[in-house]
Design a protein around this motif. Structure first.
Motif, PDB file in Angstrom:
ATOM      1  N   VAL A 137       1.206  -1.633   0.343  1.00 35.77           N
ATOM      2  CA  VAL A 137      -0.153  -0.572   0.424  1.00 35.77           C
ATOM      3  C   VAL A 137       1.102   1.115   0.487  1.00 35.77           C
ATOM      4  CG1 VAL A 137      -2.032   1.284   1.511  1.00 35.77           C
ATOM      5  CG2 VAL A 137      -1.546  -1.590   0.902  1.00 35.77           C
ATOM      6  N   GLN A 138       2.015   0.914   1.137  1.00 28.74           N
ATOM      7  CA  GLN A 138       2.801   2.199   0.863  1.00 28.74           C
ATOM      8  C   GLN A 138       3.776   2.516  -0.658  1.00 28.74           C
ATOM      9  OE1 GLN A 138       5.690   2.095   3.975  1.00 28.74           O
ATOM     10  NE2 GLN A 138       6.066   3.938   3.308  1.00 28.74           N
ATOM     11  N   SER A 139       3.773   1.255  -1.159  1.00 32.22           N
ATOM     12  CA  SER A 139       4.013   1.613  -2.444  1.00 32.22           C
ATOM     13  C   SER A 139       2.933   2.177  -3.867  1.00 32.22           C
ATOM     14  CB  SER A 139       4.718  -0.131  -2.757  1.00 32.22           C
ATOM     15  OG  SER A 139       5.701  -0.272  -2.700  1.00 32.22           O
ATOM     16  N   LEU A 140       1.621   1.753  -3.508  1.00 33.39           N
ATOM     17  CA  LEU A 140       0.808   2.193  -4.443  1.00 33.39           C
ATOM     18  C   LEU A 140       0.519   4.246  -3.947  1.00 33.39           C
ATOM     19  CD1 LEU A 140      -1.376  -0.671  -3.838  1.00 33.39           C
ATOM     20  CD2 LEU A 140      -0.149  -0.075  -5.790  1.00 33.39           C
ATOM     21  N   GLU A 141       0.894   4.312  -2.399  1.00 35.82           N
ATOM     22  CA  GLU A 141       0.643   5.390  -2.270  1.00 35.82           C
ATOM     23  C   GLU A 141       2.079   6.218  -3.226  1.00 35.82           C
ATOM     24  OE1 GLU A 141      -0.993   6.429   1.906  1.00 35.82           O
ATOM     25  OE2 GLU A 141      -2.002   6.599  -0.141  1.00 35.82           O
ATOM     26  N   ASP A 142       2.936   5.961  -2.625  1.00 38.99           N
ATOM     27  CA  ASP A 142       4.045   6.137  -3.598  1.00 38.99           C
ATOM     28  C   ASP A 142       3.895   6.967  -5.093  1.00 38.99           C
ATOM     29  OD1 ASP A 142       5.747   6.435  -1.484  1.00 38.99           O
ATOM     30  OD2 ASP A 142       7.004   4.916  -1.934  1.00 38.99           O
ATOM     31  N   GLN A 143       3.656   5.817  -5.966  1.00 35.83           N
ATOM     32  CA  GLN A 143       2.991   6.006  -6.970  1.00 35.83           C
ATOM     33  C   GLN A 143       2.068   7.246  -7.192  1.00 35.83           C
ATOM     34  OE1 GLN A 143       4.345   4.640  -9.983  1.00 35.83           O
ATOM     35  NE2 GLN A 143       5.784   2.815  -8.536  1.00 35.83           N
ATOM     36  N   ALA A 144       0.984   6.914  -6.479  1.00 34.96           N
ATOM     37  CA  ALA A 144      -0.241   8.034  -6.919  1.00 34.96           C
ATOM     38  C   ALA A 144       0.073   9.562  -6.947  1.00 34.96           C
ATOM     39  CB  ALA A 144      -1.285   7.765  -5.928  1.00 34.96           C
ATOM     40  N   MET A 145       1.528   9.629  -5.424  1.00 34.74           N
ATOM     41  CA  MET A 145       1.828  11.235  -5.329  1.00 34.74           C
ATOM     42  C   MET A 145       2.979  11.820  -7.021  1.00 34.74           C
ATOM     43  SD  MET A 145       1.518  12.997  -2.974  1.00 34.74           S
ATOM     44  CE  MET A 145       2.596  12.207  -1.218  1.00 34.74           C
ATOM     45  N   SER A 146       3.490  10.136  -7.310  1.00 36.13           N
ATOM     46  CA  SER A 146       4.715  10.730  -8.153  1.00 36.13           C
ATOM     47  C   SER A 146       3.605  10.872  -9.783  1.00 36.13           C
ATOM     48  CB  SER A 146       5.816   9.936  -8.817  1.00 36.13           C
ATOM     49  OG  SER A 146       5.370   8.536  -8.690  1.00 36.13           O
ATOM     50  N   LYS A 147       2.370   9.450  -9.509  1.00 31.38           N
ATOM     51  CA  LYS A 147       2.698   9.898 -11.231  1.00 31.38           C
ATOM     52  C   LYS A 147       1.078  10.901 -11.303  1.00 31.38           C
ATOM     53  CE  LYS A 147       4.845   5.978 -12.895  1.00 31.38           C
ATOM     54  NZ  LYS A 147       4.815   4.761 -11.994  1.00 31.38           N
ATOM     55  N   GLY A 148       0.330  11.249  -9.805  1.00 29.68           N
ATOM     56  CA  GLY A 148      -0.890  12.035  -9.818  1.00 29.68           C
ATOM     57  C   GLY A 148      -2.217  11.455 -10.688  1.00 29.68           C
ATOM     58  N   PHE A 149      -2.291  10.078  -9.672  1.00 28.18           N
ATOM     59  CA  PHE A 149      -3.615   9.859  -9.551  1.00 28.18           C
ATOM     60  C   PHE A 149      -3.979   9.692  -7.889  1.00 28.18           C
ATOM     61  CE2 PHE A 149      -2.085   5.543  -8.442  1.00 28.18           C
ATOM     62  CZ  PHE A 149      -1.677   5.609  -9.344  1.00 28.18           C
ATOM     63  N   ALA A 150      -5.750  10.020  -8.640  1.00 28.00           N
ATOM     64  CA  ALA A 150      -6.237  10.208  -7.014  1.00 28.00           C
ATOM     65  C   ALA A 150      -7.233   9.106  -6.402  1.00 28.00           C
ATOM     66  CB  ALA A 150      -6.913  11.183  -7.044  1.00 28.00           C
ATOM     67  N   LYS A 151      -6.667   7.942  -7.051  1.00 31.96           N
ATOM     68  CA  LYS A 151      -7.687   6.632  -6.865  1.00 31.96           C
ATOM     69  C   LYS A 151      -7.489   5.456  -7.957  1.00 31.96           C
ATOM     70  CE  LYS A 151     -11.422   4.817  -5.246  1.00 31.96           C
ATOM     71  NZ  LYS A 151     -10.940   3.624  -3.593  1.00 31.96           N
ATOM     72  N   ILE A 152      -7.269   4.813  -7.085  1.00 28.62           N
ATOM     73  CA  ILE A 152      -6.910   3.079  -7.371  1.00 28.62           C
ATOM     74  C   ILE A 152      -7.960   2.079  -7.320  1.00 28.62           C
ATOM     75  CG2 ILE A 152      -5.122   1.274  -7.016  1.00 28.62           C
ATOM     76  CD1 ILE A 152      -3.491   2.499  -6.313  1.00 28.62           C
ATOM     77  N   PHE A 153      -8.293   1.502  -8.339  1.00 26.65           N
ATOM     78  CA  PHE A 153      -9.547   0.768  -8.476  1.00 26.65           C
ATOM     79  C   PHE A 153      -9.602  -0.979  -8.582  1.00 26.65           C
ATOM     80  CE2 PHE A 153     -11.475   4.337 -10.515  1.00 26.65           C
ATOM     81  CZ  PHE A 153     -12.198   4.861  -9.658  1.00 26.65           C
ATOM     82  N   ALA A 154      -7.708  -1.150  -9.102  1.00 28.90           N
ATOM     83  CA  ALA A 154      -7.585  -2.596  -9.063  1.00 28.90           C
ATOM     84  C   ALA A 154      -5.909  -3.124  -9.520  1.00 28.90           C
ATOM     85  CB  ALA A 154      -8.481  -3.523 -10.176  1.00 28.90           C
ATOM     86  N   VAL A 155      -5.685  -3.716  -8.575  1.00 27.43           N
ATOM     87  CA  VAL A 155      -4.020  -3.906  -8.636  1.00 27.43           C
ATOM     88  C   VAL A 155      -4.194  -5.106  -8.980  1.00 27.43           C
ATOM     89  CG1 VAL A 155      -2.043  -3.959  -6.415  1.00 27.43           C
ATOM     90  CG2 VAL A 155      -4.197  -2.550  -6.186  1.00 27.43           C
ATOM     91  N   TRP A 156      -2.730  -5.640 -10.133  1.00 24.96           N
ATOM     92  CA  TRP A 156      -2.419  -6.970 -10.223  1.00 24.96           C
ATOM     93  C   TRP A 156      -1.414  -7.306  -9.644  1.00 24.96           C
ATOM     94  CZ3 TRP A 156      -5.708  -3.435 -12.482  1.00 24.96           C
ATOM     95  CH2 TRP A 156      -7.492  -4.304 -12.901  1.00 24.96           C
ATOM     96  N   LEU A 157      -1.208  -8.369  -8.527  1.00 27.85           N
ATOM     97  CA  LEU A 157      -0.043  -8.584  -8.645  1.00 27.85           C
ATOM     98  C   LEU A 157       0.005  -9.847  -8.863  1.00 27.85           C
ATOM     99  CD1 LEU A 157       0.271  -8.840  -4.588  1.00 27.85           C
ATOM    100  CD2 LEU A 157       1.232  -7.003  -5.837  1.00 27.85           C
ATOM    101  N   GLU A 158       1.668 -10.106  -9.101  1.00 32.46           N
ATOM    102  CA  GLU A 158       1.429 -11.365  -9.983  1.00 32.46           C
ATOM    103  C   GLU A 158       2.602 -12.539  -8.668  1.00 32.46           C
ATOM    104  OE1 GLU A 158       4.307 -11.803 -13.670  1.00 32.46           O
ATOM    105  OE2 GLU A 158       5.447 -11.033 -12.301  1.00 32.46           O
ATOM    106  N   ILE A 159       2.083 -13.448  -8.727  1.00 29.06           N
ATOM    107  CA  ILE A 159       2.589 -14.241  -7.222  1.00 29.06           C
ATOM    108  C   ILE A 159       3.346 -15.547  -7.207  1.00 29.06           C
ATOM    109  CG2 ILE A 159       2.517 -15.174  -4.813  1.00 29.06           C
ATOM    110  CD1 ILE A 159       1.272 -12.570  -4.251  1.00 29.06           C
TER     111      ILE A 159
END
Lengths: 259, 113
Positions: B11-33
């Motif tokens: 979630v911290q990585s996602l918040e960092d991405q939101a900050m640097s790439k300028g988006f307000a909302k994340i609807f879906a996250v694809w994780l490769e496990i």
């Protein structure tokens, strides 16, 4: 509930029969209503351990700059890690610089045992946490006197699961398994025995009294980690410790010669 | 293991991405496990929901893309499928295996607005 694993209240490992009652079929989470902004895809390609890895890489660079051979000791609780460390630092402190970072949920008991030998030690208490991470280890270094050309032992929280996934910047993970445990632990906890480069079979003085087969434990470890080195020893009697000391001396020689 | 800590990092990585790439909302996250990664996908989904609350990723859908384990068998000199650590080569039974794929835990992509 464990703050790190999230285990406890909801046992995520027992999902087969789904006795708990929250629905797993989710409603659509974002309806595209008129007037809503269009969504777009952003490619990320980032490891989810990236944050710990950045701290671990910084630790590793620092250890290299100080010529420190760093060993991350992992095991289940009660395998004798601290007793082995006390014996080891007593034996090696006159020939090389030694320091210890101790990790436990609570108490400074282990650090006090090391400090009694005259070697600097710093205790990290993880509270509810089940493993050390690279960030905590980096900060622990601020509390230890500057040491160079020697060995730093990091004794992890007694736990054969979580510490396997966290790089602390060490040269090697060393897993300690004692003869009062099951010889099948390498198969039961394969991630840890895969992550470790050396397996120490401790409490060899008790082999006559327990049903532990050294040969089987070694074969199981080879199964999950082909080529893993193994030493059988007793921290209590001192039997077999020379091979472990030799391994440590070779490691220290390697990092100090690289300069 | 420690899926809560992993989700906090995620979630911290996602918040960092939101900050640097300028988006307000994340609807879906694809994780490769990967099958050999030290993480339980069910526990990730459960913990993600909790950790994401109050962040840009609140209510985001977590999609797990499973990656099969693959190893090089020294004995057969070929790559073989493995489902977990400690498995032998499905062809010859040897444990002299070098893992090639299936250890990853990666954020692949996110759907944002």
């Amino acid at each position: 509930m464990c703050s790190i694993c999230g285990c406890g209240e909801h046992d995520t490992l027992e999902h087969d029969d789904h006795h708990h009652d929250h629905p797993h079929d989710r409603a659509p989470l974002h309806a595209h209503a008129a007037g809503m902004p269009a969504t777009r895809m952003v490619q990320i390609e980032q490891d989810i351990m990236a944050k710990n890895q950045r701290y671990a890489d910084a630790n590793r660079r620092f250890f290299a700059s100080q010529n420190l051979f760093v060993v991350n000791l992992v095991s289940s609780p009660g395998s004798g890690k601290t007793s082995l460390l006390v014996k080891t630092v007593e034996a090696l402190k006159s020939e090389m610089r030694v320091a210890v970072i101790e990790g436990d949920q609570q108490t400074g008991l282990d650090a006090a045992r090391i400090q009694a030998t005259g070697v600097p030690a710093w205790q990290i208490n993880t509270g509810k946490g089940c493993h050390l991470d690279a960030h905590a280890v980096g900060h622990a270094m601020e509390h230890l006197p500057e040491i160079q050309n020697g060995v730093l032992f990091i004794e992890n929280v007694g736990n054969l699961v979580c510490p396997a996934g966290f790089d602390l910047g060490e040269a090697h993970k060393v897993v300690v398994l004692s003869t009062t445990e099951g010889e099948d632990k390498p198969l039961k906890y394969p991630d840890m025995f895969h992550a470790a480069d050396l397996m120490i079979l401790n409490k060899s003085d008790l082999l006559a009294y327990v049903d532990f087969s050294v040969a089987k434990a070694e074969a199981y470890a080879q199964q999950v980690h082909p080529g893993i080195t193994s030493f059988t020893l007793s921290a209590r009697s001192g039997d077999g410790l020379e091979a472990w000391y030799g391994w440590l001396r070779a490691g220290v020689a390697r990092v100090t010669m690289q300069r | 293991m420690h899926e809560l800590a992993l989700c906090e990092g995620l979630v911290q990585s996602l918040e960092d991405q939101a900050m640097s790439k300028g988006f307000a909302k994340i609807f879906a996250v694809w994780l490769e496990i990967g099958a050999l990664a030290t993480v339980e996908p069910d526990a990730m989904t459960f913990n993600f929901e909790i950790v994401a609350r109050g962040t840009v990723a609140e209510d985001a859908r977590l999609e797990i893309i499973p990656v099969a384990g693959e190893a090089w068998c020294m004995n057969c000199s070929t790559s073989v499928p493995i489902t977990r650590r400690g498995d032998g080569c499905p062809t010859c039974g040897s444990y002299q295996l070098q893992v090639l794929d299936g250890e990853q835990m990666r954020i692949k992509q996110i759907e944002v607005a």
